[in-house]
Enzyme design. Structure first.
Site, short mmCIF file in Angstrom:
data_model
loop_
_atom_site.label_atom_id
_atom_site.label_comp_id
_atom_site.label_asym_id
_atom_site.label_seq_id
_atom_site.Cartn_x
_atom_site.Cartn_y
_atom_site.Cartn_z
N ILE A 110 51.04 -28.82 -21.08
CA ILE A 110 51.36 -30.12 -21.10
C ILE A 110 52.59 -30.26 -20.47
O ILE A 110 53.77 -29.49 -20.22
CB ILE A 110 51.74 -30.54 -22.60
CG1 ILE A 110 50.55 -30.51 -23.48
CG2 ILE A 110 52.64 -31.90 -22.42
CD1 ILE A 110 50.80 -31.15 -24.96
N THR A 211 42.61 -27.05 -14.06
CA THR A 211 41.96 -28.10 -14.57
C THR A 211 41.07 -28.85 -13.74
O THR A 211 41.77 -29.16 -12.47
CB THR A 211 43.27 -28.94 -15.07
OG1 THR A 211 44.03 -28.18 -16.10
CG2 THR A 211 42.95 -30.33 -15.64
N LYS A 309 39.03 -25.32 -16.94
CA LYS A 309 39.30 -26.27 -17.99
C LYS A 309 38.87 -27.60 -17.58
O LYS A 309 38.92 -28.19 -16.58
CB LYS A 309 40.85 -26.38 -18.16
CG LYS A 309 41.34 -27.49 -19.22
CD LYS A 309 42.75 -27.34 -19.26
CE LYS A 309 43.30 -28.28 -20.52
NZ LYS A 309 43.46 -29.65 -19.83
N HIS A 333 40.32 -33.61 -22.18
CA HIS A 333 41.58 -33.50 -22.02
C HIS A 333 42.39 -34.80 -23.16
O HIS A 333 42.93 -35.69 -22.82
CB HIS A 333 41.77 -34.49 -20.72
CG HIS A 333 42.90 -34.20 -19.81
ND1 HIS A 333 43.50 -33.00 -19.01
CD2 HIS A 333 44.45 -34.51 -19.90
CE1 HIS A 333 44.63 -32.96 -18.47
NE2 HIS A 333 45.17 -33.79 -19.16
N ARG A 336 41.97 -38.57 -22.77
CA ARG A 336 43.03 -39.16 -21.86
C ARG A 336 42.64 -39.58 -20.47
O ARG A 336 43.23 -40.17 -19.61
CB ARG A 336 44.21 -38.45 -21.80
CG ARG A 336 45.41 -38.22 -23.14
CD ARG A 336 46.06 -37.16 -23.02
NE ARG A 336 47.19 -37.08 -22.02
CZ ARG A 336 48.22 -37.79 -21.95
NH1 ARG A 336 48.22 -38.80 -23.03
NH2 ARG A 336 49.01 -37.82 -20.79
N GLY A 366 41.98 -32.55 -29.94
CA GLY A 366 41.94 -33.06 -31.22
C GLY A 366 42.38 -32.13 -32.67
O GLY A 366 42.34 -32.58 -33.71
N GLY A 387 48.32 -29.23 -28.52
CA GLY A 387 49.21 -29.70 -27.46
C GLY A 387 50.04 -30.82 -28.20
O GLY A 387 51.38 -30.73 -28.30
N ARG A 388 49.47 -32.07 -28.66
CA ARG A 388 50.39 -33.08 -29.37
C ARG A 388 50.91 -32.72 -30.22
O ARG A 388 52.38 -32.98 -30.23
CB ARG A 388 49.41 -34.32 -29.40
CG ARG A 388 48.98 -34.92 -28.14
CD ARG A 388 47.90 -36.11 -28.49
NE ARG A 388 47.59 -36.94 -27.43
CZ ARG A 388 46.84 -37.88 -27.24
NH1 ARG A 388 45.75 -37.82 -28.11
NH2 ARG A 388 46.65 -38.46 -26.12
#
Length: 453
Positions: A110, A211, A309, A333, A336, A366, A387-388
């Site tokens: 990230i 990516t 990725k 992603h 996003r 997710g 990630g988040r």
């Protein structure tokens, strides 16, 4: 939970972190300063950052339907618990690209972490080193490659039950003490690309991840609303990021000799030059260019793995295998980039069936809970990325917040394995469709429904 006389197994008893939280609360009234329930954690992050800082990590493409599809896919797969199974010790360990790791979870790449805490990427790099989990650094990092490697090694040097699990005997350009990968947004300047790769290898990043779904940022209305390509610092009113002086997100460019030799003056005149020309340049590469990159990385790294990725179909997974990729990341992603796309978990089983025995599959998009990790592994992922979650944690209390969220996730997974009757991630869960049942109906409860329970 009785913390005494715990039998020693392949994995630490991550479940004991639950008791570490419970006991101070019961004895002294000391409660966690923020909730790790994913919905509540996301909501409280809004109060820690301003709109621009929050939306940079949390904006979704279009109407957000792909992000919703990711979560709904997890809801439709249900775990089938087993009873009277000896799960007094659990084995959460697995191996990825020659690295034995304590849990099948890694830190996703990230960018621009300074938006969430002043130390930026040094925070998740430190927590990853403490726990022995793979850390993947983004090309859009707000810390130089070399500094991230230093902090990751520093944390890994202090041994504990978790990071002591890590083992690796293969080639590594920087004698790394902890597993770390480098994520590349590939420029259209080969000299800059090769400079980044050499820096990563010499700093101990021994897996390259390209990516391929973000040649430019997706159309994200909540970012558009606040002009979030050029925005205010998350902790102050100072204008930063990309088009302004003092820009976080330019650190890899400003510290790269090949880029600065060519573009020092360009960057001085236009603070968005690095990000516009070398990161999210809007000019897609082709499969042939990916083949070239694989060859160059293999020469630099003494044959270490290359991961692609952005895979969402069997056709692309097969193509990645054909051109020489060692692994893929099944991801959209996190919803996003393409709105209205398939949920990543929905396509994971067919991709795993097609290539799972020929290459490593990393799942992303997710993951929120231990149950999510379990489901993705059961459907064919070797490892998952978060990630988040860690961004939300570090947005609260820096290193402590990030550590608390990640250790809570490990405790969640460890406890789930215990009470659901599954001892080993690799032997009992991996590609075990009998551990799950698919339910095509129903809608997952959202934050409002959770609040009413």
């Amino acid at each position: 939970m009785d913390p005494t006389n715990k039998p020693k197994g392949p994995s630490p008893h991550y479940s004991l972190y639950q008791r570490e939280v419970f006991k101070p609360g019961g004895e002294k009234g000391i409660l966690p300063s923020f909730s790790v329930h994913p919905d509540e954690l996301q909501e409280s992050t809004k109060k820690k950052l301003n709109d621009r800082g929050y939306f940079y990590a949390n904006s979704n493409a279009g109407l957000g339907w792909t992000d919703r599809a990711n979560r709904e896919a997890f809801y439709r797969w249900r775990i089938i618990p087993r009873t009277c199974v000896d799960t007094n010790t659990r084995d959460l360990t697995t191996t990825i690209f020659g690295h034995k790791i304590p849990v099948p979870i890694m830190f996703a790449p990230i960018g621009i972490n300074k938006l969430y805490s002043p130390l930026g990427e040094l925070i998740p790099a430190r927590v990853a080193g403490e726990l022995g989990m793979p850390y993947c650094l983004s090309t859009a990092s707000s810390q130089p490659i070399e500094e991230v490697a230093r902090v990751n090694d520093e944390a890994a040097s202090v041994k504990n039950e978790s990071n002591a699990v890590h083992q690796y005997n293969g080639p590594n350009g920087g004698n790394a003490k902890s597993p770390r990968f480098y994520q590349l947004y590939m420029p259209h300047d080969d000299e800059v690309t090769l400079s980044l790769l050499n820096r990563a290898w010499k700093s101990g990043f021994d897996v390259l991840m390209l990516t391929t779904d973000t040649w430019q940022l997706g159309w994200r209305p909540t970012d558009i609303n606040v002009a979030n390509y050029t925005h205010v610092h998350a902790f102050s009113s100072d204008v930063l990021t990309f088009y302004y002086p003092g820009t976080p997100g330019n650190e890899l460019g400003e510290s790269d000799p090949a880029y600065m030799a060519k573009h020092h003056d360009d960057l001085a005149q236009d603070k968005g030059h690095w990000i516009d020309s070398s990161v999210w340049h809007g000019k897609p590469h082709t499969w042939e260019k990916v083949r070239w990159l694989i060859g160059e990385w293999k020469k630099i790294s003494d044959g270490r793995p290359f991961v692609l990725k952005g895979i969402q179909s069997v056709a692309d997974a097969n193509r990645a295998l054909e051109i020489g990729c060692d692994g893929i990341v099944v991801t959209n992603h996190a919803g996003r980039q393409v709105d209205g796309a398939v949920g990543s978990l929905d396509v994971l089983p067919e991709i795993a069936e097609a290539v799972g025995d020929k290459m490593t599959i990393i799942f992303d998009s997710g993951i929120r809970t231990g149950a999510d990790v379990f489901k993705a592994i059961a459907l064919g992922a070797h490892v998952v990325m978060i990630g988040r979650l860690f961004v939300w944690g570090m947005s609260h209390e820096g290193v402590h917040g990030c550590r608390h969220v990640v250790k809570s996730l490990l405790a969640d997974l460890d406890i789930l394995m215990t009470v659901a009757g599954y001892r080993s991630i690799t032997e009992d869960v991996y590609k075990n469709m009998e551990a799950l049942r698919y339910s095509p109906s129903g809608v997952p409860p959202g934050p409002a429904e959770h609040a009413r329970l």
